[in-house]
Design a protein around this motif. Sequence first.
Motif, PDB file in Angstrom:
ATOM      1  N   GLY A 125       0.817  -1.195   0.000  1.00 27.56           N
ATOM      2  CA  GLY A 125       0.000   0.000   0.000  1.00 27.56           C
ATOM      3  C   GLY A 125       0.853   1.248   0.000  1.00 27.56           C
ATOM      4  O   GLY A 125       0.819   2.036  -0.944  1.00 27.56           O
ATOM      5  N   ASP A 126       1.647   1.415   1.032  1.00 25.63           N
ATOM      6  CA  ASP A 126       2.550   2.561   1.143  1.00 25.63           C
ATOM      7  C   ASP A 126       3.976   2.082   0.871  1.00 25.63           C
ATOM      8  O   ASP A 126       4.558   1.357   1.682  1.00 25.63           O
ATOM      9  N   PRO A 127       4.572   2.467  -0.278  1.00 21.59           N
ATOM     10  CA  PRO A 127       5.912   1.964  -0.614  1.00 21.59           C
ATOM     11  C   PRO A 127       7.005   2.453   0.332  1.00 21.59           C
ATOM     12  O   PRO A 127       8.103   1.892   0.338  1.00 21.59           O
ATOM     13  N   SER A 128       6.717   3.467   1.139  1.00 19.04           N
ATOM     14  CA  SER A 128       7.727   3.964   2.079  1.00 19.04           C
ATOM     15  C   SER A 128       7.669   3.249   3.433  1.00 19.04           C
ATOM     16  O   SER A 128       8.496   3.498   4.307  1.00 19.04           O
ATOM     17  N   LYS A 129       6.703   2.367   3.596  1.00 17.67           N
ATOM     18  CA  LYS A 129       6.498   1.687   4.874  1.00 17.67           C
ATOM     19  C   LYS A 129       7.619   0.679   5.152  1.00 17.67           C
ATOM     20  O   LYS A 129       8.023  -0.083   4.271  1.00 17.67           O
ATOM     21  N   LYS A 130       8.137   0.683   6.369  1.00 21.41           N
ATOM     22  CA  LYS A 130       9.134  -0.317   6.768  1.00 21.41           C
ATOM     23  C   LYS A 130       8.450  -1.667   6.945  1.00 21.41           C
ATOM     24  O   LYS A 130       7.287  -1.741   7.379  1.00 21.41           O
ATOM     25  N   TYR A 131       9.167  -2.731   6.647  1.00 19.82           N
ATOM     26  CA  TYR A 131       8.593  -4.065   6.773  1.00 19.82           C
ATOM     27  C   TYR A 131       9.670  -5.064   7.178  1.00 19.82           C
ATOM     28  O   TYR A 131      10.873  -4.831   7.018  1.00 19.82           O
ATOM     29  N   ILE A 132       9.214  -6.173   7.725  1.00 20.53           N
ATOM     30  CA  ILE A 132      10.083  -7.305   8.055  1.00 20.53           C
ATOM     31  C   ILE A 132       9.881  -8.364   6.976  1.00 20.53           C
ATOM     32  O   ILE A 132       8.743  -8.669   6.606  1.00 20.53           O
ATOM     33  N   SER A 133      10.969  -8.910   6.467  1.00 25.22           N
ATOM     34  CA  SER A 133      10.883  -9.948   5.436  1.00 25.22           C
ATOM     35  C   SER A 133      11.214 -11.317   6.011  1.00 25.22           C
ATOM     36  O   SER A 133      12.102 -11.453   6.862  1.00 25.22           O
ATOM     37  N   ASP A 146      24.501  -4.074   5.486  1.00 26.68           N
ATOM     38  CA  ASP A 146      25.416  -3.039   4.984  1.00 26.68           C
ATOM     39  C   ASP A 146      24.690  -1.780   4.528  1.00 26.68           C
ATOM     40  O   ASP A 146      25.142  -0.672   4.796  1.00 26.68           O
ATOM     41  N   TRP A 147      23.612  -1.946   3.808  1.00 28.64           N
ATOM     42  CA  TRP A 147      22.949  -0.807   3.188  1.00 28.64           C
ATOM     43  C   TRP A 147      21.928  -0.138   4.096  1.00 28.64           C
ATOM     44  O   TRP A 147      21.712   1.063   4.001  1.00 28.64           O
ATOM     45  N   GLY A 148      21.261  -0.935   4.943  1.00 25.40           N
ATOM     46  CA  GLY A 148      20.197  -0.369   5.772  1.00 25.40           C
ATOM     47  C   GLY A 148      20.446  -0.435   7.256  1.00 25.40           C
ATOM     48  O   GLY A 148      19.676   0.112   8.049  1.00 25.40           O
ATOM     49  N   GLY A 149      21.520  -1.118   7.666  1.00 25.27           N
ATOM     50  CA  GLY A 149      21.803  -1.252   9.090  1.00 25.27           C
ATOM     51  C   GLY A 149      20.776  -2.086   9.826  1.00 25.27           C
ATOM     52  O   GLY A 149      20.615  -1.983  11.041  1.00 25.27           O
ATOM     53  N   GLY A 150      20.061  -2.966   9.085  1.00 20.54           N
ATOM     54  CA  GLY A 150      19.013  -3.776   9.702  1.00 20.54           C
ATOM     55  C   GLY A 150      19.543  -5.044  10.337  1.00 20.54           C
ATOM     56  O   GLY A 150      20.648  -5.509  10.025  1.00 20.54           O
ATOM     57  N   GLU A 151      18.727  -5.617  11.208  1.00 18.04           N
ATOM     58  CA  GLU A 151      19.090  -6.884  11.863  1.00 18.04           C
ATOM     59  C   GLU A 151      18.674  -8.050  10.973  1.00 18.04           C
ATOM     60  O   GLU A 151      17.627  -7.995  10.303  1.00 18.04           O
ATOM     61  N   THR A 152      19.470  -9.100  10.983  1.00 14.63           N
ATOM     62  CA  THR A 152      19.155 -10.274  10.174  1.00 14.63           C
ATOM     63  C   THR A 152      19.294 -11.545  11.027  1.00 14.63           C
ATOM     64  O   THR A 152      20.132 -11.608  11.921  1.00 14.63           O
ATOM     65  N   ILE A 153      18.448 -12.509  10.726  1.00 10.02           N
ATOM     66  CA  ILE A 153      18.459 -13.800  11.412  1.00 10.02           C
ATOM     67  C   ILE A 153      18.327 -14.880  10.350  1.00 10.02           C
ATOM     68  O   ILE A 153      17.467 -14.787   9.458  1.00 10.02           O
ATOM     69  N   LEU A 154      19.160 -15.913  10.416  1.00  7.72           N
ATOM     70  CA  LEU A 154      19.017 -17.059   9.514  1.00  7.72           C
ATOM     71  C   LEU A 154      18.524 -18.259  10.322  1.00  7.72           C
ATOM     72  O   LEU A 154      19.093 -18.577  11.361  1.00  7.72           O
ATOM     73  N   VAL A 155      17.468 -18.904   9.819  1.00 11.53           N
ATOM     74  CA  VAL A 155      16.831 -20.011  10.534  1.00 11.53           C
ATOM     75  C   VAL A 155      17.082 -21.324   9.816  1.00 11.53           C
ATOM     76  O   VAL A 155      16.916 -21.383   8.591  1.00 11.53           O
ATOM     77  N   SER A 157      16.254  -7.115   0.139  1.00  7.46           N
ATOM     78  CA  SER A 157      17.399  -6.261   0.470  1.00  7.46           C
ATOM     79  C   SER A 157      16.972  -4.937   1.095  1.00  7.46           C
ATOM     80  O   SER A 157      17.756  -4.309   1.811  1.00  7.46           O
ATOM     81  N   GLU A 158      15.741  -4.512   0.826  1.00  7.22           N
ATOM     82  CA  GLU A 158      15.246  -3.239   1.360  1.00  7.22           C
ATOM     83  C   GLU A 158      14.485  -3.413   2.675  1.00  7.22           C
ATOM     84  O   GLU A 158      13.925  -2.449   3.210  1.00  7.22           O
ATOM     85  N   SER A 159      14.492  -4.611   3.224  1.00  5.71           N
ATOM     86  CA  SER A 159      13.767  -4.882   4.468  1.00  5.71           C
ATOM     87  C   SER A 159      14.337  -4.097   5.634  1.00  5.71           C
ATOM     88  O   SER A 159      15.548  -3.842   5.707  1.00  5.71           O
ATOM     89  N   GLY A 160      13.455  -3.759   6.582  1.00  4.21           N
ATOM     90  CA  GLY A 160      13.926  -3.177   7.825  1.00  4.21           C
ATOM     91  C   GLY A 160      14.632  -4.209   8.678  1.00  4.21           C
ATOM     92  O   GLY A 160      15.526  -3.894   9.463  1.00  4.21           O
ATOM     93  N   ALA A 161      14.238  -5.464   8.520  1.00  8.18           N
ATOM     94  CA  ALA A 161      14.885  -6.607   9.171  1.00  8.18           C
ATOM     95  C   ALA A 161      14.563  -7.838   8.339  1.00  8.18           C
ATOM     96  O   ALA A 161      13.540  -7.885   7.639  1.00  8.18           O
ATOM     97  N   LEU A 162      15.421  -8.833   8.413  1.00  6.54           N
ATOM     98  CA  LEU A 162      15.274 -10.023   7.565  1.00  6.54           C
ATOM     99  C   LEU A 162      15.395 -11.295   8.390  1.00  6.54           C
ATOM    100  O   LEU A 162      16.298 -11.434   9.227  1.00  6.54           O
ATOM    101  N   ILE A 163      14.481 -12.217   8.141  1.00  3.25           N
ATOM    102  CA  ILE A 163      14.585 -13.584   8.665  1.00  3.25           C
ATOM    103  C   ILE A 163      14.745 -14.481   7.450  1.00  3.25           C
ATOM    104  O   ILE A 163      13.817 -14.612   6.639  1.00  3.25           O
TER     105      ILE A 163
END
Length: 442
Positions: free
Chosen positions: A318-326, A433-442, A410-416
């Motif tokens: 809906g809003d392309p500027s909205k932060k999201y978790i992937s 690197d690009w967004g300073g977001g947290e990432t988790i690999l499961v 790659s544009e996620s605020g955080a990634l799982i």
Amino acid sequence: MARRLPLLISFPILLTLIFSAAWTFLDDTSLSSLGPHSLWPLFSPSTSPPEVGGLRISEMTRDEYINSSAPFPSFRQALVPGTNYMSIGLGAGLANQIIATMNLLLVSRLSNRIPVLSDFTRDYGHMPLGEHEHSQSNAGLPVDELFDLKKYTELTSFPTLGWRDLKSPEAPLERASCYESHDQVDRIIPASALTGNQATGESAIEVDIWSSPSSISDIHRIQNLVRFLGDEEGRKEHEEELLAKWGRGEIGMQLDGWEPRRPRGEFVCWSELYYFYTDRFDERWETSWPAWRAVGTHLHFAQPLLKVVEEYKEQVLGDPSKKYISIHARHGDFGRGTPPSTYLPHVLSLQSRHPSLATAPVLVFSDETDDAWWLGVKDQGWLRMDHEKLRTSQERGAWYPALIDMVLLSESGALIGTQASTFSLLAKLRVQDWGGGETILV
């Protein structure tokens, strides 16, 4: 029938440090300016770099590494005498091909060669034929359709070329000899003995394969490859040995009227570089991975692709500027069926620890085909990146579901992501690197 490779554009399927602590103290700006000799100590501090000679490629103007009248019927006509080049073949999934291309850019930089980038090739195991496709389409994806190569050069000072820069469309078939690095058996194989090619209607090169020395085929270290490229006498001795064995009928194939042609030192092509590393193969899972730090982090997405992604982001969020978790849930060939509930604790943890993500929507990417699994995603209140519903392949082409997913992850605020998935790996590094977001690999 001779094996035909599109413009040498993709070498489809045929062609698949001791790390100094000083690396961690170098920022991206200093890495960008490093030339072959100054970069080498980071990989092998106890040895001297190979002699590369000539102008450093980072200091060359375009007319010093490509004939201004290019492209030509023969790619060799476009090469500038005294300048060295390198290319590779590509195959497997898109993320693996990107890693191989990163290694090409790193090896070219260390060996003072102009990299000639091959198109990404479609692998039907990762990108199966869609219902709207009546036959296999083998059109490659030009690297500059995915990445902003002009920006890469601006950030690193190192130029790149593609096969379309060198060779005219629909030009006559050419022949080249390339090294391979997997088989630990000496051999020379004519192109006509090779099978499994994904042919296209474009101009092609038939490739004869020469085995590489054991220092490379046994241990896929980038340092060994760079030394081999810089050792002209050593290459000649290796080729003479192979030719002698071939002449005695000990290796390769004896075909009527066929004689091996030696690889050209000024233009080296390699079967593939995905498996190459500096210290160990699994170094790529660390933030200090040299190929990422020196190359990958500077491969930003092409602007036209980013504009396309904005359209899809608006449709889904809906809003392309909205932060999201992937969530990238790789199943398929991984043989996994991780239930959506497995990811819930990670989502809740991210939302509780990061105020900017407290109410962030969750966008799920997966190759899962089980409707019950996707119902579980819906029950969590999460969103699905559904390219079938969006008709992405029909409207944009077969490559675009993967390209759009790659950018959105790659544009996620955080990634799982999924442990051991290189698609998740590259997204993880970009988010960090690009967004300073947290990432988790499961």
